[in-house]
Scaffold this motif. Structure first.
Motif, mmCIF file in Angstrom:
data_model
loop_
_atom_site.group_PDB
_atom_site.id
_atom_site.type_symbol
_atom_site.label_atom_id
_atom_site.label_comp_id
_atom_site.label_asym_id
_atom_site.label_seq_id
_atom_site.Cartn_x
_atom_site.Cartn_y
_atom_site.Cartn_z
ATOM 1 N N CYS A 124 1.245 -0.108 -8.203
ATOM 2 C CA CYS A 124 1.030 0.839 -7.113
ATOM 3 C C CYS A 124 1.070 2.262 -7.635
ATOM 4 N N ASP A 125 0.628 3.165 -6.788
ATOM 5 C CA ASP A 125 0.799 4.597 -7.011
ATOM 6 C C ASP A 125 1.567 5.104 -5.799
ATOM 7 N N ALA A 126 2.853 5.379 -5.978
ATOM 8 C CA ALA A 126 3.721 5.728 -4.857
ATOM 9 C C ALA A 126 3.290 7.006 -4.152
ATOM 10 N N ARG A 127 2.399 7.768 -4.761
ATOM 11 C CA ARG A 127 1.937 9.003 -4.128
ATOM 12 C C ARG A 127 0.890 8.745 -3.063
ATOM 13 N N LEU A 128 0.286 7.551 -3.084
ATOM 14 C CA LEU A 128 -0.829 7.243 -2.199
ATOM 15 C C LEU A 128 -0.377 6.348 -1.056
ATOM 16 N N ARG A 129 -0.699 6.748 0.161
ATOM 17 C CA ARG A 129 -0.261 6.011 1.349
ATOM 18 C C ARG A 129 -0.774 4.573 1.338
ATOM 19 N N ASP A 130 -2.067 4.392 1.071
ATOM 20 C CA ASP A 130 -2.630 3.039 1.108
ATOM 21 C C ASP A 130 -1.985 2.139 0.068
ATOM 22 N N SER A 131 -1.731 2.676 -1.120
ATOM 23 C CA SER A 131 -1.119 1.894 -2.177
ATOM 24 C C SER A 131 0.311 1.496 -1.805
ATOM 25 N N SER A 132 1.056 2.434 -1.244
ATOM 26 C CA SER A 132 2.431 2.137 -0.837
ATOM 27 C C SER A 132 2.448 1.139 0.317
ATOM 28 N N ARG A 133 1.490 1.269 1.220
ATOM 29 C CA ARG A 133 1.419 0.327 2.342
ATOM 30 C C ARG A 133 1.113 -1.083 1.841
ATOM 31 N N ASP A 134 0.265 -1.190 0.825
ATOM 32 C CA ASP A 134 -0.042 -2.508 0.261
ATOM 33 C C ASP A 134 1.213 -3.168 -0.315
ATOM 34 N N VAL A 135 2.086 -2.358 -0.913
ATOM 35 C CA VAL A 135 3.342 -2.888 -1.447
ATOM 36 C C VAL A 135 4.173 -3.488 -0.314
ATOM 37 N N LEU A 136 4.281 -2.763 0.792
ATOM 38 C CA LEU A 136 5.066 -3.248 1.923
ATOM 39 C C LEU A 136 4.440 -4.493 2.541
ATOM 40 N N MET A 137 3.122 -4.558 2.563
ATOM 41 C CA MET A 137 2.451 -5.751 3.077
ATOM 42 C C MET A 137 2.734 -6.944 2.172
ATOM 43 N N THR A 138 2.789 -6.706 0.855
ATOM 44 C CA THR A 138 3.138 -7.783 -0.081
ATOM 45 C C THR A 138 4.533 -8.304 0.209
ATOM 46 N N LEU A 139 5.463 -7.405 0.484
ATOM 47 C CA LEU A 139 6.824 -7.820 0.825
ATOM 48 C C LEU A 139 6.832 -8.634 2.112
ATOM 49 N N MET A 140 6.091 -8.192 3.124
ATOM 50 C CA MET A 140 6.060 -8.917 4.395
ATOM 51 C C MET A 140 5.489 -10.325 4.212
ATOM 52 N N ARG A 141 4.439 -10.437 3.410
ATOM 53 C CA ARG A 141 3.861 -11.770 3.161
ATOM 54 C C ARG A 141 4.844 -12.654 2.397
ATOM 55 N N TYR A 142 5.568 -12.057 1.472
ATOM 56 C CA TYR A 142 6.549 -12.821 0.709
ATOM 57 C C TYR A 142 7.682 -13.305 1.610
ATOM 58 N N LEU A 143 8.181 -12.426 2.469
ATOM 59 C CA LEU A 143 9.248 -12.809 3.391
ATOM 60 C C LEU A 143 8.782 -13.903 4.340
ATOM 61 N N HIS A 144 7.527 -13.816 4.762
ATOM 62 C CA HIS A 144 6.973 -14.854 5.642
ATOM 63 C C HIS A 144 6.911 -16.188 4.910
ATOM 64 N N SER A 145 6.502 -16.154 3.633
ATOM 65 C CA SER A 145 6.425 -17.398 2.869
ATOM 66 C C SER A 145 7.792 -18.029 2.693
ATOM 67 N N LEU A 146 8.837 -17.201 2.542
ATOM 68 C CA LEU A 146 10.183 -17.726 2.410
ATOM 69 C C LEU A 146 10.657 -18.344 3.719
ATOM 70 N N ALA A 147 10.244 -17.735 4.837
ATOM 71 C CA ALA A 147 10.649 -18.262 6.145
ATOM 72 C C ALA A 147 9.973 -19.605 6.418
ATOM 73 N N VAL A 148 8.736 -19.742 5.958
ATOM 74 C CA VAL A 148 7.979 -20.967 6.203
ATOM 75 C C VAL A 148 8.436 -22.074 5.260
ATOM 76 N N THR A 149 8.651 -21.708 3.982
ATOM 77 C CA THR A 149 9.097 -22.675 2.984
ATOM 78 C C THR A 149 10.327 -22.128 2.278
ATOM 79 N N PRO A 150 11.508 -22.281 2.872
ATOM 80 C CA PRO A 150 12.736 -21.712 2.307
ATOM 81 C C PRO A 150 12.998 -22.124 0.860
#
Length: 206
Positions: free
Chosen positions: A177-203
């Motif tokens: 990522c490039d922490a200076r860029l909004r879209d890049s930082s948002r993609d990082v957070l979306m990756t975290l959300m998808r990861y958390l969802h995967s853990l909830a579905v398959t602990p």
């Protein structure tokens, strides 16, 4: 005194109010070593004016804070950074950036209270500053993703080499990522959300 002539107290800016459609809010912490870009990421992605607790670095930190590789840094977070971003009409993330210096790590306990997950920001020029941070997350059992922040002149390594150097299991996502860029930082957070969802579905993935 004529209170009728008094101006009403200033309220929150319209841009700072929570969207009426919000039905869920998630607390996320942004962690990493000293000078890896946590304040920058929170500031770049937050849809509200971010709260920061940056103070000018003084001689008191000489010999205490490890500034190797970030000698030009003139300010530092001493408590936390705070921001907010709406992922969609219903879901809002509250972002808490942690201080990077070890002498402020006692604040982590409160910042991690109620957090669903974390983003670990990494600087490839100073991978060693991330080891203790990742270790603390693993001790607390906090799910996290790793975001490799792009610094000018920083060496680039294949993801699997980074995974090995950080001693991460294959299940933990690593993104650039490039922490200076909004879209890049948002993609990082979306990756975290998808990861958390995967853990909830398959602990067992955790």
């Amino acid at each position: 005194m004529d209170f009728r002539s008094s101006e009403p107290p200033a309220g929150p800016r319209r841009a700072d109010t929570l969207p009426a459609t919000t039905t869920a809010a998630v607390k996320v912490v942004i962690v990493g070593g000293f000078g890896v870009g946590k304040t920058t990421l929170v500031g770049s992605v937050s849809e509200i004016r971010p709260l920061t607790t940056e103070e000018t670095m003084t001689q008191a930190g000489v010999g205490v804070d490890d500034t190797a590789g970030v000698e030009r840094k003139s300010s530092t977070t001493v408590a936390m950074d705070f921001g907010r971003i709406s992922i969609n009409e219903e879901l809002v993330l509250y972002l808490f950036g942690t201080p990077g210096q070890e002498r402020f790590w006692f604040l982590w306990r409160g910042l991690f209270e109620g957090a669903l997950g974390a983003v670990v920001l990494v600087d490839t020029r100073r991978l060693e500053v991330s080891f203790d941070v990742i270790g603390r997350l693993e001790e607390r059992g906090v799910p996290f993703v790793v975001a490799v922040n792009s610094f000018p002149g920083a060496p680039e390594h294949p993801v699997e080499e980074l995974r090995g150097a950080l001693d991460l299991p294959a299940s933990v996502p690593i993104v650039r990522c490039d922490a200076r860029l909004r879209d890049s930082s948002r993609d990082v957070l979306m990756t975290l959300m998808r990861y958390l969802h995967s853990l909830a579905v398959t602990p067992e993935a955790s």
